[in-house]
Design an enzyme around this catalytic site. Structure first.
Site, mmCIF file in Angstrom:
data_model
loop_
_atom_site.group_PDB
_atom_site.id
_atom_site.type_symbol
_atom_site.label_atom_id
_atom_site.label_comp_id
_atom_site.label_asym_id
_atom_site.label_seq_id
_atom_site.Cartn_x
_atom_site.Cartn_y
_atom_site.Cartn_z
ATOM 1 N N GLU A 195 20.365 -56.747 -35.434
ATOM 2 C CA GLU A 195 21.768 -56.673 -35.873
ATOM 3 C C GLU A 195 21.987 -57.455 -37.166
ATOM 4 O OE1 GLU A 195 23.709 -55.954 -31.440
ATOM 5 O OE2 GLU A 195 24.131 -57.836 -32.472
ATOM 6 N N ASN A 220 38.821 -56.913 -28.399
ATOM 7 C CA ASN A 220 38.437 -58.189 -27.784
ATOM 8 C C ASN A 220 37.868 -59.192 -28.794
ATOM 9 O OD1 ASN A 220 35.966 -57.017 -28.139
ATOM 10 N ND2 ASN A 220 35.371 -57.014 -25.996
HETATM 11 P P1 RTP Z 1 30.122 -56.695 -27.846
HETATM 12 O O1 RTP Z 1 28.923 -55.750 -27.779
HETATM 13 O O2 RTP Z 1 31.214 -56.181 -28.747
HETATM 14 O O3 RTP Z 1 29.694 -58.095 -28.153
HETATM 15 O O4 RTP Z 1 30.792 -56.774 -26.412
HETATM 16 P P2 RTP Z 1 30.100 -56.867 -24.990
HETATM 17 O O5 RTP Z 1 28.602 -56.957 -25.135
HETATM 18 O O6 RTP Z 1 30.798 -57.939 -24.231
HETATM 19 O O7 RTP Z 1 30.496 -55.471 -24.368
HETATM 20 P P3 RTP Z 1 29.725 -54.065 -24.424
HETATM 21 O O8 RTP Z 1 29.567 -53.579 -23.015
HETATM 22 O O9 RTP Z 1 28.511 -54.147 -25.291
HETATM 23 O O10 RTP Z 1 30.816 -53.133 -25.120
HETATM 24 C C1 RTP Z 1 30.941 -53.091 -26.514
HETATM 25 C C2 RTP Z 1 32.396 -53.078 -26.894
HETATM 26 O O11 RTP Z 1 32.982 -51.840 -26.512
HETATM 27 C C3 RTP Z 1 34.355 -52.056 -26.174
HETATM 28 N N1 RTP Z 1 34.558 -51.634 -24.798
HETATM 29 N N2 RTP Z 1 35.568 -50.875 -24.455
HETATM 30 N N3 RTP Z 1 37.381 -49.304 -22.974
HETATM 31 C C4 RTP Z 1 36.363 -49.894 -22.347
HETATM 32 O O12 RTP Z 1 36.195 -49.793 -21.153
HETATM 33 C C5 RTP Z 1 35.440 -50.682 -23.138
HETATM 34 N N4 RTP Z 1 34.383 -51.315 -22.668
HETATM 35 C C6 RTP Z 1 33.810 -51.907 -23.733
HETATM 36 C C7 RTP Z 1 34.639 -53.536 -26.361
HETATM 37 O O13 RTP Z 1 35.150 -53.725 -27.695
HETATM 38 C C8 RTP Z 1 33.267 -54.130 -26.207
HETATM 39 O O14 RTP Z 1 33.192 -55.387 -26.818
#
Ligand code: RTP
Ligand code: MG
Length: 140
Positions: A128, A114
């Site tokens: 971070e 993403n």
């Molecule tokens: P990020 O930490 O990367 O900024 O993204 P985010 O807060 O929007 O999402 P988060 O829930 O923290 O998840 C971290 C990263 O893990 C991957 N992901 N894969 N396969 C899945 O269901 C799944 N869900 C999350 C994504 O790369 C996400 O950005």
């Protein structure tokens, strides 16, 4: 509004497709300024440490292998309300749910690939930033 700093990663799906400039344009167009930046190939240990908060999640192993699958660009961004603003510019985690004009809607491939990471709070942003940058590498 306060001038804040947040931490950003342009993820391996973007370096692989050679679209880091497109990501940067959306960041800068939102009024955020890049005050530190470097290109790295994360080790497994670096990726596991960075995403330790997710280590019990079912996608953790895949996330670490994706984040180490190619180079990333790590950045410090500065601007008014930078932490929340960058989360808005990124869009929802799943690009299918992201709003038009956001980085993930316009550029991301999937919920995992993403395109960008951004700090999610005033607590995580300085942690971070310090994980990847020394003070003297940040030029505000
Ligand atoms: P990020 O930490 O990367 O900024 O993204 P985010 O807060 O929007 O999402 P988060 O829930 O923290 O998840 C971290 C990263 O893990 C991957 N992901 N894969 N396969 C899945 O269901 C799944 N869900 C999350 C994504 O790369 C996400 O950005
Ligand atoms: Mg997150």
């Amino acid at each position: 509004m306060a001038i804040e700093r947040t931490f950003s990663i342009i993820k391996p799906d973007a370096t692989r497709r050679n679209i880091t400039g497109k990501v940067l344009t959306l960041i800068e167009d939102a009024g955020l300024r890049v005050i530190a930046q470097k290109r790295l190939h994360l080790t497994k240990e670096q990726a596991e440490g960075f995403y330790a908060v997710h280590k019990e999640r079912p996608f953790f192993g895949e996330l670490v292998s994706f984040m180490t699958s190619g180079p990333v660009v790590v950045q410090v961004l500065e601007g008014e309300n930078a932490i929340a603003k960058y989360r808005e510019v990124m869009g929802a985690t799943n690009p299918a749910n992201a709003a038009p004009g956001t980085i993930r809607k316009e550029l991301a491939e999937s919920i995992e690939a993403n395109t960008v990471h951004g700090s999610d709070s005033p607590e995580t942003a300085p942690q971070e930033i310090a994980y990847f940058f020394k003070d003297e590498e940040i030029v505000g």
